[in-house]
Design a protein around this motif. Structure first.
Motif, PDB file in Angstrom:
ATOM      1  N   LYS A   1      -4.367   1.920   4.378  1.00 39.59           N
ATOM      2  CA  LYS A   1      -5.291   3.200   4.502  1.00 39.59           C
ATOM      3  C   LYS A   1      -4.317   4.394   4.166  1.00 39.59           C
ATOM      4  O   LYS A   1      -3.567   4.907   4.678  1.00 39.59           O
ATOM      5  CB  LYS A   1      -6.002   3.138   6.034  1.00 39.59           C
ATOM      6  CG  LYS A   1      -6.795   2.065   6.141  1.00 39.59           C
ATOM      7  CD  LYS A   1      -7.474   1.875   7.513  1.00 39.59           C
ATOM      8  CE  LYS A   1      -8.242   0.738   7.823  1.00 39.59           C
ATOM      9  NZ  LYS A   1      -7.232  -0.409   8.731  1.00 39.59           N
ATOM     10  N   GLY A   2      -5.165   5.181   3.506  1.00 42.21           N
ATOM     11  CA  GLY A   2      -4.550   6.443   2.835  1.00 42.21           C
ATOM     12  C   GLY A   2      -3.807   6.510   1.641  1.00 42.21           C
ATOM     13  O   GLY A   2      -2.986   7.467   1.312  1.00 42.21           O
TER      14      GLY A   2
ATOM     15  N   ASP B   1      -2.372  10.174   1.164  1.00 41.21           N
ATOM     16  CA  ASP B   1      -3.003  11.228   1.832  1.00 41.21           C
ATOM     17  C   ASP B   1      -2.459  11.622   3.160  1.00 41.21           C
ATOM     18  O   ASP B   1      -2.190  10.946   3.992  1.00 41.21           O
ATOM     19  CB  ASP B   1      -4.313  10.651   2.186  1.00 41.21           C
ATOM     20  CG  ASP B   1      -5.298  11.637   2.997  1.00 41.21           C
ATOM     21  OD1 ASP B   1      -4.532  12.769   3.665  1.00 41.21           O
ATOM     22  OD2 ASP B   1      -6.617  11.452   3.113  1.00 41.21           O
TER      23      ASP B   1
ATOM     24  N   GLY C   1       0.757  -1.074  -0.076  1.00 38.44           N
ATOM     25  CA  GLY C   1      -0.005  -0.087   0.049  1.00 38.44           C
ATOM     26  C   GLY C   1       0.837   1.183  -0.087  1.00 38.44           C
ATOM     27  O   GLY C   1       0.554   2.068  -0.730  1.00 38.44           O
ATOM     28  N   HIS C   2       1.919   1.037   0.727  1.00 38.88           N
ATOM     29  CA  HIS C   2       2.871   2.335   0.966  1.00 38.88           C
ATOM     30  C   HIS C   2       3.926   2.446   0.237  1.00 38.88           C
ATOM     31  O   HIS C   2       4.769   3.178   0.351  1.00 38.88           O
ATOM     32  CB  HIS C   2       2.923   2.527   2.481  1.00 38.88           C
ATOM     33  CG  HIS C   2       3.900   1.336   3.036  1.00 38.88           C
ATOM     34  ND1 HIS C   2       3.392   0.088   3.101  1.00 38.88           N
ATOM     35  CD2 HIS C   2       5.113   1.335   3.251  1.00 38.88           C
ATOM     36  CE1 HIS C   2       4.253  -0.755   3.630  1.00 38.88           C
ATOM     37  NE2 HIS C   2       5.349   0.123   3.763  1.00 38.88           N
TER      38      HIS C   2
ATOM     39  N   THR D   1      -3.547   4.955  -2.622  1.00 38.43           N
ATOM     40  CA  THR D   1      -4.120   4.352  -3.543  1.00 38.43           C
ATOM     41  C   THR D   1      -3.004   3.827  -4.394  1.00 38.43           C
ATOM     42  O   THR D   1      -2.254   5.004  -4.930  1.00 38.43           O
ATOM     43  CB  THR D   1      -5.130   5.389  -3.978  1.00 38.43           C
ATOM     44  OG1 THR D   1      -6.012   5.998  -3.198  1.00 38.43           O
ATOM     45  CG2 THR D   1      -5.662   5.069  -5.431  1.00 38.43           C
TER      46      THR D   1
ATOM     47  N   MET E   1      -0.329   1.329   8.799  1.00 36.75           N
ATOM     48  CA  MET E   1      -1.756   2.005   8.295  1.00 36.75           C
ATOM     49  C   MET E   1      -2.440   0.911   7.424  1.00 36.75           C
ATOM     50  O   MET E   1      -3.521   1.059   7.129  1.00 36.75           O
ATOM     51  CB  MET E   1      -1.540   3.072   7.727  1.00 36.75           C
ATOM     52  CG  MET E   1      -0.958   4.416   8.421  1.00 36.75           C
ATOM     53  SD  MET E   1      -0.307   5.722   7.390  1.00 36.75           S
ATOM     54  CE  MET E   1      -1.982   6.219   7.033  1.00 36.75           C
ATOM     55  N   GLU E   2      -1.757  -0.192   7.209  1.00 37.72           N
ATOM     56  CA  GLU E   2      -2.360  -1.248   6.340  1.00 37.72           C
ATOM     57  C   GLU E   2      -3.094  -0.827   5.033  1.00 37.72           C
ATOM     58  O   GLU E   2      -4.309  -1.299   4.850  1.00 37.72           O
ATOM     59  CB  GLU E   2      -3.358  -2.003   7.318  1.00 37.72           C
ATOM     60  CG  GLU E   2      -2.650  -2.819   8.306  1.00 37.72           C
ATOM     61  CD  GLU E   2      -3.476  -3.194   9.386  1.00 37.72           C
ATOM     62  OE1 GLU E   2      -4.837  -3.070   9.411  1.00 37.72           O
ATOM     63  OE2 GLU E   2      -3.057  -4.224  10.331  1.00 37.72           O
TER      64      GLU E   2
ATOM     65  N   ALA F   1      -3.915  11.625   6.547  1.00 39.42           N
ATOM     66  CA  ALA F   1      -4.039  10.545   7.070  1.00 39.42           C
ATOM     67  C   ALA F   1      -2.815   9.853   7.601  1.00 39.42           C
ATOM     68  O   ALA F   1      -2.731   9.346   8.701  1.00 39.42           O
ATOM     69  CB  ALA F   1      -4.665   9.447   5.988  1.00 39.42           C
TER      70      ALA F   1
END
Length: 171
Positions: A102-103, A124, A75-76, A105, A99-100, A127
């Motif tokens: 989240k925030g 984000d 994700g990151h 894309t 953050m798994e 976030a």
């Protein structure tokens, strides 16, 4: 054919295959350059994952620093293998794995071919800040030991635009 002709022929075949050295990795975001030693994470600051640098971002879209194949997508973070064999990790934030996803894309999948400047992911900043993490964008050459030199091009604290030369990698 003389000795120097052999070297010229070898160099010509390298260039025909698209291999040019040094490889110049581009800035994946616009912002202020950070020396590897100043990244607030010992895994990066001690170069455990390779040499490179980071950027305090002014933008939220992360672009490919080189042409190549996407080798890892988290994700990151995104890992790329350049057409010349340079393994590049582009990692957004410190401890953002917590953050798994989240925030973040993602825009690419493992195995995808990308060109320098293609969008890899966006993030984000609010976030990341709300999760209590710094949002620097790290660019590390994970196979640093295979090269004679991996060096940032701009000095720490310099401002760079996305797509500007960031890191030089020499055979």
């Amino acid at each position: 054919m003389g000795l120097f002709d052999v070297f010229k022929k070898k160099e010509a075949s390298k260039q025909a295959a698209g291999e040019t050295w040094p490889v110049v990795l581009k800035a994946p975001v616009s912002g202020r350059v950070i020396a590897m030693a100043d990244i607030p994470d010992p895994v990066f600051s001690t170069e455990v994952l390779g040499k490179g640098c980071a950027i305090w971002p002014e933008s939220t879209v992360v672009y490919a620093p080189c042409a190549g194949t996407v080798s890892v997508v988290m994700g990151h973070a995104v890992g790329l293998t350049s057409d010349a064999g340079v393994e590049v990790l582009v990692h957004v934030g410190v401890d953002t794995v917590d953050m798994e996803g989240k925030g973040f894309t993602g825009y690419v999948a493992e195995g995808a071919k990308v060109k320098a400047g293609d969008a890899l992911l966006s993030f984000d900043r609010d976030a990341i800040a709300a999760a209590g993490h710094p949002d620097c964008v790290v660019v590390a050459v994970s196979n640093t030991a295979e090269f004679s030199d991996v060096s940032p091009i701009p000095a720490a604290e310099d401002l760079v635009e996305a797509g500007a030369p960031l890191i030089s990698v020499s055979k």
